[in-house]
Design a protein around this motif. Structure first.
Motif, PDB file in Angstrom:
ATOM      1  N   PRO A 187      35.644  42.036  34.882  1.00  0.00           N
ATOM      2  CA  PRO A 187      35.005  40.863  33.861  1.00  0.00           C
ATOM      3  C   PRO A 187      36.968  39.734  33.855  1.00  0.00           C
ATOM      4  O   PRO A 187      36.503  38.600  33.839  1.00  0.00           O
ATOM      5  CB  PRO A 187      35.279  41.553  32.628  1.00  0.00           C
ATOM      6  N   TYR A 216      26.209  39.278  32.339  1.00  0.00           N
ATOM      7  CA  TYR A 216      26.135  38.992  30.905  1.00  0.00           C
ATOM      8  C   TYR A 216      27.474  38.266  30.832  1.00  0.00           C
ATOM      9  O   TYR A 216      27.589  37.558  31.239  1.00  0.00           O
ATOM     10  CB  TYR A 216      27.634  40.368  29.925  1.00  0.00           C
ATOM     11  N   ARG A 220      30.842  40.070  27.731  1.00  0.00           N
ATOM     12  CA  ARG A 220      30.697  40.654  28.890  1.00  0.00           C
ATOM     13  C   ARG A 220      31.582  41.429  29.221  1.00  0.00           C
ATOM     14  O   ARG A 220      31.581  42.321  30.078  1.00  0.00           O
ATOM     15  CB  ARG A 220      31.955  40.008  29.562  1.00  0.00           C
TER      16      ARG A 220
END
Length: 448
Positions: free
Chosen positions: A142, A381, A386
């Motif tokens: 991420p 997401y 996330r």
């Protein structure tokens, strides 16, 4: 220097991802990529090293096969709560701080474990080592994707996944060099201690900026603007009057990913993460034992592991180039499909040549698919959850890592032969193949 600012930057409130659509890929992005690539290498070799030194540990502590299996699985068992906790932490305090704290804690715990006086102490510390490393696992993809331009996000993030085979090869190399040395310079304790020094990589992570997406989610707009300028080397500028925002969901709340608009995504990614990980880990943790059923020695089996790691590198490279051209879903579907085909072919190999050939193809396609999945999975997401969403899926992977060795050991104990065992493992790859058809494509989209 030419300054490029989107016309959208003149608006009052703009989604932060908008400024990554036309951002150039710069030397700053490369530095961030190298720093996080090495963090993923560290994660990989820590997860693999215990498999390679387990024989020496078993000999010193007089362990049973069940104890050896439990010791190998300890790091994964520790990562399960670790990823859940660190994922929440990553959304709360930031990606950068989370990875730094995770690496430092891992280094300390791993170093102490090298001096374990008995099995119980070593098992406990390996469990804590897995918990500690969970922060790297939960945040690294991420974090990297939140630093990349939209057009380069897929290719660059897949390249990050290539840290896995590099870490595996380093683990093999360290084991080969040090295992047979006498005294403090060699043996399994020296190997663990040297591996723990990787925790110092946290000081390199300190030199890269925090995610502008995360900063915008915290309302720290001025800092986010500054980092956007730094990443683009001054070519993307956000005007003073512009407010940056991300999708408004409760930050760091695990309950958010189970609400109506996200529950389908959460269910699908959990299935993929568990089954895909089972299909990979279930095979490679037992590959030495399975290959001995085919008449190969332990030395030849370790060579097989090294060959698999080498085969994975071109798989990542090819997948990285294809995903930016054809999208995540098509490329991953194709790679998992071919991985399944070659997996079943590997199960029923009739010669040593076929074992090596089908194993090379299996490694190429399965890990190329992992590279795409790590990227795709990190995009599904919104920013504020996330970390939580990613950590939930990674937790599913670690459940598979924990369950697979025991379940495969159970069926081998029942007398299942090589072909039946490997075919059983490949069923999980087929489930993965079907499930990814229902996950939305994210290629070319900004992060929200």
């Amino acid at each position: 220097m030419e300054v490029v600012a989107s016309a959208k930057s003149q608006e009052k409130t703009v989604e932060v991802g908008t400024f990554f659509e036309d951002m150039p890929f710069t030397k700053k992005h490369r530095f961030v990529g190298i720093a996080l690539f090495m963090a993923f290498v560290i994660e990989a070799w820590e997860m693999m090293i215990i498999i390679m030194i387990s024989g020496a540990i078993a000999a010193e502590f007089s362990l049973t096969p069940v104890q050896v299996g439990s010791l190998i699985g300890a790091i994964f068992l520790g990562m399960i709560p670790g990823t859940y906790v660190w994922g929440i932490v990553g959304d709360k305090i930031g990606r950068k701080k989370t990875i730094i704290y995770s690496l430092l804690l891992y280094g300390v715990v791993s170093a102490v474990s090298a001096f374990s006086p008995n099995y119980e102490t070593l098992y406990t510390l390996r469990l804590l080592s897995g918990f500690s490393l969970g922060g790297v696992l939960a945040c690294i993809f991420p974090y990297y994707e939140e630093m990349l331009p939209v057009k380069q996000r897929g290719k660059a993030a897949v390249f990050l996944s290539a840290g896995w085979p590099i870490g595996t090869l380093i683990a093999l190399g360290i084991t080969s060099l040090l295992m047979d040395l006498d005294g403090v310079l060699g043996g399994w304790r020296a190997i663990i201690f040297i591996s723990s020094l990787a925790g110092f990589w946290a000081f390199v992570i300190r030199k890269i900026p925090e995610s502008p997406y995360w900063l915008a989610g915290k309302g720290r707009t001025d800092e986010a603007k500054q980092i956007i300028s730094e990443l683009s080397e001054g070519k993307t500028v956000v005007s003073q009057g512009t407010e940056l925002y991300v999708s408004k969901v409760k930050q760091g709340s695990i309950f958010e990913i189970f609400k109506t608009k996200m529950i389908k995504t959460t269910a699908l990614q959990t299935i993929v993460n568990f089954c895909f990980s089972f299909g990979y880990w279930g095979l490679y943790t037992w590959i030495p034992t399975l290959l001995q059923q085919k008449g190969l020695s332990m030395g030849q089996s370790l060579g097989f592991v090294a060959l698999s790691a080498v085969a994975q590198i071109p798989g990542y490279i090819v997948a990285a180039h294809l995903t930016s051209k054809y999208g995540r879903k098509k490329v991953m579907f194709a790679f998992v499909l071919f991985a399944s085909i070659f997996g079943f072919a590997f199960a029923y190999s009739s010669s040593v040549f076929q074992l090596y050939a089908f194993n090379f193809a299996l490694g190429f396609f399965s890990l190329g698919a992992w590279g795409v999945w790590n990227t795709w999975f990190g995009e599904i997401y919104p920013t504020n959850v996330r970390g939580v969403g990613y950590s939930w899926g990674v937790g599913g992977q670690r459940w598979a890592n924990t369950v697979a060795p025991s379940l495969i050991g159970f069926v081998i104990g029942l007398g299942w032969v090589f072909g039946a065992t490997v075919s059983f493992i490949q069923v999980f790859m087929v489930i993965t193949l079907i499930t990814i058809l229902f996950i939305r494509e994210t290629e070319g989209e900004i992060l929200h």
